[in-house]
Design a protein around this motif. Structure first.
Motif, PDB file in Angstrom:
ATOM      1  N   ASP A 172      50.923  45.904  23.338  1.00 41.01           N
ATOM      2  CA  ASP A 172      51.890  45.030  22.687  1.00 41.01           C
ATOM      3  C   ASP A 172      51.296  43.628  22.559  1.00 41.01           C
ATOM      4  O   ASP A 172      50.652  43.129  23.489  1.00 41.01           O
ATOM      5  CB  ASP A 172      53.193  44.984  23.493  1.00 41.01           C
ATOM      6  CG  ASP A 172      54.259  44.196  22.777  1.00 41.01           C
ATOM      7  OD1 ASP A 172      54.288  42.955  22.963  1.00 41.01           O
ATOM      8  OD2 ASP A 172      55.050  44.792  22.028  1.00 41.01           O
ATOM      9  N   ALA A 173      51.533  42.990  21.435  1.00 39.37           N
ATOM     10  CA  ALA A 173      50.945  41.676  21.158  1.00 39.37           C
ATOM     11  C   ALA A 173      51.361  40.603  22.161  1.00 39.37           C
ATOM     12  O   ALA A 173      50.639  39.630  22.355  1.00 39.37           O
ATOM     13  CB  ALA A 173      51.322  41.233  19.749  1.00 39.37           C
ATOM     14  N   LEU A 174      52.506  40.768  22.820  1.00 42.48           N
ATOM     15  CA  LEU A 174      52.981  39.753  23.758  1.00 42.48           C
ATOM     16  C   LEU A 174      52.659  40.050  25.219  1.00 42.48           C
ATOM     17  O   LEU A 174      52.914  39.213  26.075  1.00 42.48           O
ATOM     18  CB  LEU A 174      54.496  39.557  23.607  1.00 42.48           C
ATOM     19  CG  LEU A 174      54.964  38.981  22.282  1.00 42.48           C
ATOM     20  CD1 LEU A 174      56.476  38.821  22.284  1.00 42.48           C
ATOM     21  CD2 LEU A 174      54.282  37.661  21.968  1.00 42.48           C
ATOM     22  N   THR A 175      52.143  41.226  25.521  1.00 42.85           N
ATOM     23  CA  THR A 175      51.837  41.548  26.915  1.00 42.85           C
ATOM     24  C   THR A 175      50.774  40.591  27.431  1.00 42.85           C
ATOM     25  O   THR A 175      49.747  40.357  26.783  1.00 42.85           O
ATOM     26  CB  THR A 175      51.376  43.007  27.056  1.00 42.85           C
ATOM     27  OG1 THR A 175      52.489  43.853  26.714  1.00 42.85           O
ATOM     28  CG2 THR A 175      50.928  43.328  28.477  1.00 42.85           C
ATOM     29  N   SER A 176      51.037  40.026  28.606  1.00 42.04           N
ATOM     30  CA  SER A 176      50.168  38.998  29.178  1.00 42.04           C
ATOM     31  C   SER A 176      49.777  39.359  30.605  1.00 42.04           C
ATOM     32  O   SER A 176      50.636  39.507  31.469  1.00 42.04           O
ATOM     33  CB  SER A 176      50.894  37.643  29.159  1.00 42.04           C
ATOM     34  OG  SER A 176      51.209  37.282  27.837  1.00 42.04           O
ATOM     35  N   LEU A 177      48.486  39.497  30.816  1.00 45.09           N
ATOM     36  CA  LEU A 177      47.923  39.808  32.132  1.00 45.09           C
ATOM     37  C   LEU A 177      47.650  38.515  32.871  1.00 45.09           C
ATOM     38  O   LEU A 177      47.007  37.601  32.342  1.00 45.09           O
ATOM     39  CB  LEU A 177      46.621  40.593  31.968  1.00 45.09           C
ATOM     40  CG  LEU A 177      45.758  40.798  33.211  1.00 45.09           C
ATOM     41  CD1 LEU A 177      46.491  41.638  34.259  1.00 45.09           C
ATOM     42  CD2 LEU A 177      44.431  41.446  32.826  1.00 45.09           C
ATOM     43  N   LEU A 178      48.140  38.430  34.114  1.00 45.61           N
ATOM     44  CA  LEU A 178      47.858  37.282  34.971  1.00 45.61           C
ATOM     45  C   LEU A 178      46.895  37.699  36.071  1.00 45.61           C
ATOM     46  O   LEU A 178      47.103  38.712  36.735  1.00 45.61           O
ATOM     47  CB  LEU A 178      49.142  36.759  35.619  1.00 45.61           C
ATOM     48  CG  LEU A 178      50.195  36.151  34.705  1.00 45.61           C
ATOM     49  CD1 LEU A 178      51.374  35.647  35.535  1.00 45.61           C
ATOM     50  CD2 LEU A 178      49.624  35.041  33.866  1.00 45.61           C
ATOM     51  N   LEU A 179      45.859  36.917  36.254  1.00 43.47           N
ATOM     52  CA  LEU A 179      44.909  37.093  37.355  1.00 43.47           C
ATOM     53  C   LEU A 179      44.469  35.700  37.805  1.00 43.47           C
ATOM     54  O   LEU A 179      44.261  34.826  36.964  1.00 43.47           O
ATOM     55  CB  LEU A 179      43.674  37.886  36.917  1.00 43.47           C
ATOM     56  CG  LEU A 179      43.870  39.371  36.635  1.00 43.47           C
ATOM     57  CD1 LEU A 179      42.623  39.953  35.969  1.00 43.47           C
ATOM     58  CD2 LEU A 179      44.184  40.126  37.914  1.00 43.47           C
ATOM     59  N   PRO A 180      44.295  35.480  39.111  1.00 46.40           N
ATOM     60  CA  PRO A 180      43.861  34.168  39.573  1.00 46.40           C
ATOM     61  C   PRO A 180      42.408  33.870  39.202  1.00 46.40           C
ATOM     62  O   PRO A 180      41.998  32.712  39.187  1.00 46.40           O
ATOM     63  CB  PRO A 180      44.052  34.226  41.083  1.00 46.40           C
ATOM     64  CG  PRO A 180      44.015  35.675  41.407  1.00 46.40           C
ATOM     65  CD  PRO A 180      44.562  36.394  40.214  1.00 46.40           C
ATOM     66  N   ALA A 181      41.634  34.909  38.908  1.00 49.50           N
ATOM     67  CA  ALA A 181      40.237  34.759  38.491  1.00 49.50           C
ATOM     68  C   ALA A 181      39.845  36.024  37.740  1.00 49.50           C
ATOM     69  O   ALA A 181      40.420  37.091  37.967  1.00 49.50           O
ATOM     70  CB  ALA A 181      39.327  34.565  39.702  1.00 49.50           C
ATOM     71  N   PHE A 182      38.874  35.909  36.853  1.00 47.41           N
ATOM     72  CA  PHE A 182      38.408  37.075  36.097  1.00 47.41           C
ATOM     73  C   PHE A 182      37.142  37.676  36.698  1.00 47.41           C
ATOM     74  O   PHE A 182      36.571  38.604  36.140  1.00 47.41           O
ATOM     75  CB  PHE A 182      38.178  36.712  34.630  1.00 47.41           C
ATOM     76  CG  PHE A 182      39.433  36.260  33.913  1.00 47.41           C
ATOM     77  CD1 PHE A 182      40.674  36.806  34.220  1.00 47.41           C
ATOM     78  CD2 PHE A 182      39.366  35.304  32.934  1.00 47.41           C
ATOM     79  CE1 PHE A 182      41.828  36.398  33.562  1.00 47.41           C
ATOM     80  CE2 PHE A 182      40.509  34.878  32.264  1.00 47.41           C
ATOM     81  CZ  PHE A 182      41.741  35.436  32.575  1.00 47.41           C
ATOM     82  N   GLU A 183      36.711  37.138  37.843  1.00 42.64           N
ATOM     83  CA  GLU A 183      35.577  37.691  38.570  1.00 42.64           C
ATOM     84  C   GLU A 183      36.146  38.394  39.800  1.00 42.64           C
ATOM     85  O   GLU A 183      37.035  37.866  40.480  1.00 42.64           O
ATOM     86  CB  GLU A 183      34.610  36.591  39.014  1.00 42.64           C
ATOM     87  CG  GLU A 183      34.048  35.743  37.887  1.00 42.64           C
ATOM     88  CD  GLU A 183      35.041  34.705  37.369  1.00 42.64           C
ATOM     89  OE1 GLU A 183      35.843  34.168  38.167  1.00 42.64           O
ATOM     90  OE2 GLU A 183      35.035  34.455  36.151  1.00 42.64           O
TER      91      GLU A 183
END
Length: 178
Positions: free
Chosen positions: A104-115
């Motif tokens: 979905d175009a609005l789905t948003s993944l939250l992560l404190p870091a991408f590593e």
């Protein structure tokens, strides 16, 4: 169908902290799937103890469907930490549901870091500071190490959640309004 922005990510990434800020900025309602689950099904830990993790996951998918079908106003919906990582056979319609949410175009993944290592450290610290969780360092670390690659492979917008909650909400708001 009513507009929904799904906030996804492992436990400890800020979904229930950022979500109300984002909903306020957008003028939408905020819904926490875990809260809805507990109000209809009881304690998540008690359900897992009584029915196992798969039993909990099946019930959580059912609660999600009920919540989603009842929505009549635009909403920011924070999903449970493992919701998009359940086994495909948890529910007959789950693979299609998961795909629809992920793409979905609005789905948003939250992560404190991408590593991986930075993400693991931040999430483990956050999770261990929560008195209502029973986890220990090893289990929390194992869980995020297992889920991190699954989340990073998802085809959705990604946002770092290591800033102040309103700043993260502002970034997502700009994304939504584009």
């Amino acid at each position: 169908m009513t507009t929904v922005l799904h906030l996804i990510g492992p436990g400890g990434t800020g979904k229930t902290t950022v979500g109300p800020h984002l909903a306020r900025r957008l003028g939408w309602q905020f819904i926490d799937l875990d809260e809805r689950f507990m109000s209809s099904e009881g304690s998540i830990n008690a359900v897992i103890e009584a029915s196992g993790y798969l039993g909990y996951a099946r019930r959580n998918v059912a609660v999600y469907r009920a919540v989603r079908s009842a929505l009549t106003t635009p909403s920011v919906l924070a999903l449970s930490s493992g919701f998009l990582t359940y086994p495909e056979d948890v529910d007959v319609g789950y693979p299609a549901l998961r795909c629809a949410i992920e793409t979905d175009a609005l789905t948003s993944l939250l992560l404190p870091a991408f590593e991986l290592e930075a993400c693991v450290e931040a999430i483990v610290q956050r999770q261990l500071s929560r008195p209502y969780l029973r986890g220990d360092r090893a289990s929390e670390e194992r869980r995020i190490r297992e889920r991190f690659p699954k989340f990073m492979a998802m085809r959705c917008a990604r946002f770092r959640s290591d800033a102040a909650p309103d700043d993260v909400a502002s970034q997502i708001e700009r994304f939504v309004r584009r």
